[in-house]
Design an enzyme around this catalytic site. Structure first.
Site, mmCIF file in Angstrom:
data_model
loop_
_atom_site.group_PDB
_atom_site.id
_atom_site.type_symbol
_atom_site.label_atom_id
_atom_site.label_comp_id
_atom_site.label_asym_id
_atom_site.label_seq_id
_atom_site.Cartn_x
_atom_site.Cartn_y
_atom_site.Cartn_z
ATOM 1 N N GLY A 101 -13.888 52.757 -6.181
ATOM 2 C CA GLY A 101 -13.607 54.019 -5.531
ATOM 3 C C GLY A 101 -12.345 54.544 -5.902
ATOM 4 O O GLY A 101 -11.846 55.842 -6.053
ATOM 5 N N GLU A 113 -18.174 47.900 -8.761
ATOM 6 C CA GLU A 113 -19.214 47.674 -7.723
ATOM 7 C C GLU A 113 -20.218 46.735 -7.717
ATOM 8 O O GLU A 113 -20.870 45.938 -7.014
ATOM 9 C CB GLU A 113 -19.675 48.978 -7.268
ATOM 10 N N GLU A 147 -12.869 56.352 -9.002
ATOM 11 C CA GLU A 147 -13.831 57.487 -8.726
ATOM 12 C C GLU A 147 -12.640 58.695 -8.288
ATOM 13 O O GLU A 147 -13.070 59.852 -8.409
ATOM 14 C CB GLU A 147 -14.814 57.096 -7.373
ATOM 15 N N ALA A 158 -12.771 51.562 -2.668
ATOM 16 C CA ALA A 158 -12.993 51.567 -1.027
ATOM 17 C C ALA A 158 -12.921 50.164 -0.683
ATOM 18 O O ALA A 158 -12.715 49.126 -1.163
ATOM 19 C CB ALA A 158 -14.392 51.983 -0.966
HETATM 20 N N1 CAA Z 1 -10.980 46.255 -0.082
HETATM 21 C C1 CAA Z 1 -9.999 45.603 0.677
HETATM 22 N N2 CAA Z 1 -9.109 44.990 0.495
HETATM 23 C C2 CAA Z 1 -8.868 44.800 -0.763
HETATM 24 C C3 CAA Z 1 -9.312 45.714 -1.919
HETATM 25 C C4 CAA Z 1 -10.528 46.335 -1.366
HETATM 26 N N3 CAA Z 1 -10.977 46.998 -2.116
HETATM 27 N N4 CAA Z 1 -8.707 45.200 -3.031
HETATM 28 C C5 CAA Z 1 -7.750 44.343 -2.764
HETATM 29 N N5 CAA Z 1 -7.624 44.038 -1.372
HETATM 30 C C6 CAA Z 1 -6.960 43.298 -0.671
HETATM 31 C C7 CAA Z 1 -6.903 41.820 -0.804
HETATM 32 O O1 CAA Z 1 -8.137 41.615 0.149
HETATM 33 C C8 CAA Z 1 -5.849 41.227 -0.560
HETATM 34 O O2 CAA Z 1 -5.477 41.181 0.926
HETATM 35 P P1 CAA Z 1 -5.304 39.768 1.576
HETATM 36 O O3 CAA Z 1 -3.866 39.418 1.142
HETATM 37 O O4 CAA Z 1 -5.245 40.171 2.958
HETATM 38 O O5 CAA Z 1 -6.270 38.943 1.087
HETATM 39 C C9 CAA Z 1 -4.702 42.190 -1.212
HETATM 40 O O6 CAA Z 1 -5.463 43.509 -1.393
HETATM 41 C C10 CAA Z 1 -4.115 41.816 -2.405
HETATM 42 O O7 CAA Z 1 -5.386 41.497 -3.193
HETATM 43 P P2 CAA Z 1 -5.565 40.238 -4.371
HETATM 44 O O8 CAA Z 1 -5.019 39.241 -3.587
HETATM 45 O O9 CAA Z 1 -6.939 40.170 -4.328
HETATM 46 O O10 CAA Z 1 -4.654 40.707 -5.482
HETATM 47 P P3 CAA Z 1 -4.992 40.485 -6.985
HETATM 48 O O11 CAA Z 1 -3.786 40.797 -7.825
HETATM 49 O O12 CAA Z 1 -5.271 38.789 -7.004
HETATM 50 O O13 CAA Z 1 -6.056 41.071 -7.554
HETATM 51 C C11 CAA Z 1 -7.875 43.010 -7.844
HETATM 52 C C12 CAA Z 1 -6.440 42.542 -7.723
HETATM 53 C C13 CAA Z 1 -8.315 42.578 -9.316
HETATM 54 C C14 CAA Z 1 -7.725 44.631 -7.735
HETATM 55 C C15 CAA Z 1 -8.652 42.488 -6.663
HETATM 56 O O14 CAA Z 1 -7.944 42.682 -5.341
HETATM 57 C C16 CAA Z 1 -9.795 43.029 -6.536
HETATM 58 O O15 CAA Z 1 -10.622 42.869 -7.387
HETATM 59 N N6 CAA Z 1 -10.083 43.988 -5.727
HETATM 60 C C17 CAA Z 1 -11.385 44.733 -5.421
HETATM 61 C C18 CAA Z 1 -11.686 45.621 -6.564
HETATM 62 C C19 CAA Z 1 -13.190 46.338 -6.269
HETATM 63 O O16 CAA Z 1 -14.155 45.667 -6.262
HETATM 64 N N7 CAA Z 1 -13.383 47.789 -5.810
HETATM 65 C C20 CAA Z 1 -14.523 48.254 -5.528
HETATM 66 C C21 CAA Z 1 -14.644 48.426 -4.117
HETATM 67 S S1 CAA Z 1 -16.238 49.006 -3.530
HETATM 68 C C22 CAA Z 1 -16.195 50.604 -3.839
HETATM 69 O O17 CAA Z 1 -15.055 50.991 -4.351
HETATM 70 C C23 CAA Z 1 -17.113 51.624 -3.462
HETATM 71 C C24 CAA Z 1 -17.201 53.076 -3.910
HETATM 72 O O18 CAA Z 1 -17.889 53.322 -4.814
HETATM 73 C C25 CAA Z 1 -16.907 53.704 -3.039
#
Ligand code: CAA
Length: 255
Positions: free
Chosen positions: A106, A129, A109, A63
């Site tokens: 998500g 999460e 999921e 998400a």
């Molecule tokens: N939400 C918003 N933006 C996201 C995102 C997310 N879940 N995942 C990645 N992005 C964005 C980053 O912010 C970045 O944007 P900017 O260039 O504007 O900063 C862009 O995508 C590229 O990401 P990274 O620079 O972080 O890329 P990376 O290769 O270094 O890392 C990654 C990749 C490991 C997937 C890392 O982006 C990450 O950890 N993302 C979040 C994953 C996460 O925690 N997901 C759970 C979300 S909460 C949820 O899903 C709740 C639910 O149950 C519904």
């Protein structure tokens, strides 16, 4: 730029998440477009199976954290952004996830809302999460537990670790792991095998299997029996059995 691309290859359709700048983070606008696309294909008689995919780098990174970060409990409850997600799990046609790269939070999921997951060897799964001070909110605590069992689901969700495609396959989350370049073709190959069957029998099979997640065994068995008997009122059952007796391929019409 559309957040969802639909590629029609009748009788199958490929729905592609298209928010590359955010690794296909699933914000409300994308999820709204996604459910509309899926429901439209579900109602389209020319489409018999749907594949959901992302990019080679990312199926979906969860998400959208940026759009949720500042919300209070009252605000997120009022917005109820996850309500629209539930509609993915109500698609009646076979829905196959072809997953490459990140399927996190998500994104994991969403893949679990599909009926079958085919993963590329680059796929990375996890419920991250807990690292954000929250828990999965789009079915992860329930569907992952059904898919891989309590101990592993606890490990995945409490650790917030990322797991390889191989680990996900060994845990039972995904059906098959293939090289990245082949994941979409593999999903299409499976979809094309599935669409040769009776669409009525497919819908009944899907309903019965999904009932197993909801119902106690005795009720689930009753549901299965009821669906099994109902199919004997279809032309497809007559055709399927007659074709067997005549040693030929059945020609299912969905009636
Ligand atoms: N939400 C918003 N933006 C996201 C995102 C997310 N879940 N995942 C990645 N992005 C964005 C980053 O912010 C970045 O944007 P900017 O260039 O504007 O900063 C862009 O995508 C590229 O990401 P990274 O620079 O972080 O890329 P990376 O290769 O270094 O890392 C990654 C990749 C490991 C997937 C890392 O982006 C990450 O950890 N993302 C979040 C994953 C996460 O925690 N997901 C759970 C979300 S909460 C949820 O899903 C709740 C639910 O149950 C519904």
């Amino acid at each position: 730029m559309p957040l969802i691309l639909v590629h029609r290859e009748e009788p199958i359709a490929v729905v592609q998440l298209n928010r590359p700048e955010a690794l296909n983070a699933l914000n409300p606008a994308l999820m709204q477009e996604l459910v509309v696309a899926l429901e439209t294909l579900d109602d389209d008689a020319k489409i018999r199976a749907i594949i959901l995919t992302g990019s080679e780098k990312s199926f979906a990174a969860g998400a959208d954290i940026k759009e949720m970060a500042a919300l209070t409990a009252a605000e997120i409850k009022k917005q109820n952004p996850l309500q629209v997600w539930d509609r993915v799990a109500t698609i009646k046609k076979p829905l196959i996830a072809a997953v490459s790269g990140f399927a996190l939070g998500g994104g994991c999921e969403l893949s679990m809302m599909c009926d079958i997951i085919i993963a590329s060897d680059t796929a990375k799964f996890g419920q991250l999460e807990i690292n954000l001070g929250i828990i999965p909110g789009a079915g992860g605590t329930q569907r992952l537990t059904h898919a891989i069992g309590k101990s592993k689901a606890m490990e995945w969700i409490l650790s917030g670790n990322i797991y390889s495609a191989q680990e996900a396959a060994e845990a039972g989350l995904v059906s098959k792991v293939v090289p990245a370049a082949q994941v979409l073709n593999e999903a299409k190959k499976l979809a094309l095998t599935i669409v040769e069957k009776s669409p009525i029998a497919l819908a009944a099979a899907k309903k019965a299997i999904l009932a197993s997640l909801d119902l106690p065994l005795t009720e689930g068995l009753q549901k299965e029996r009821q669906l099994f008997y109902q199919l004997f009122d279809t032309q497809d059952q007559k055709e399927g059995m007659q074709a067997f007796l005549e040693k030929r391929k059945p020609n299912f019409t969905g009636k």
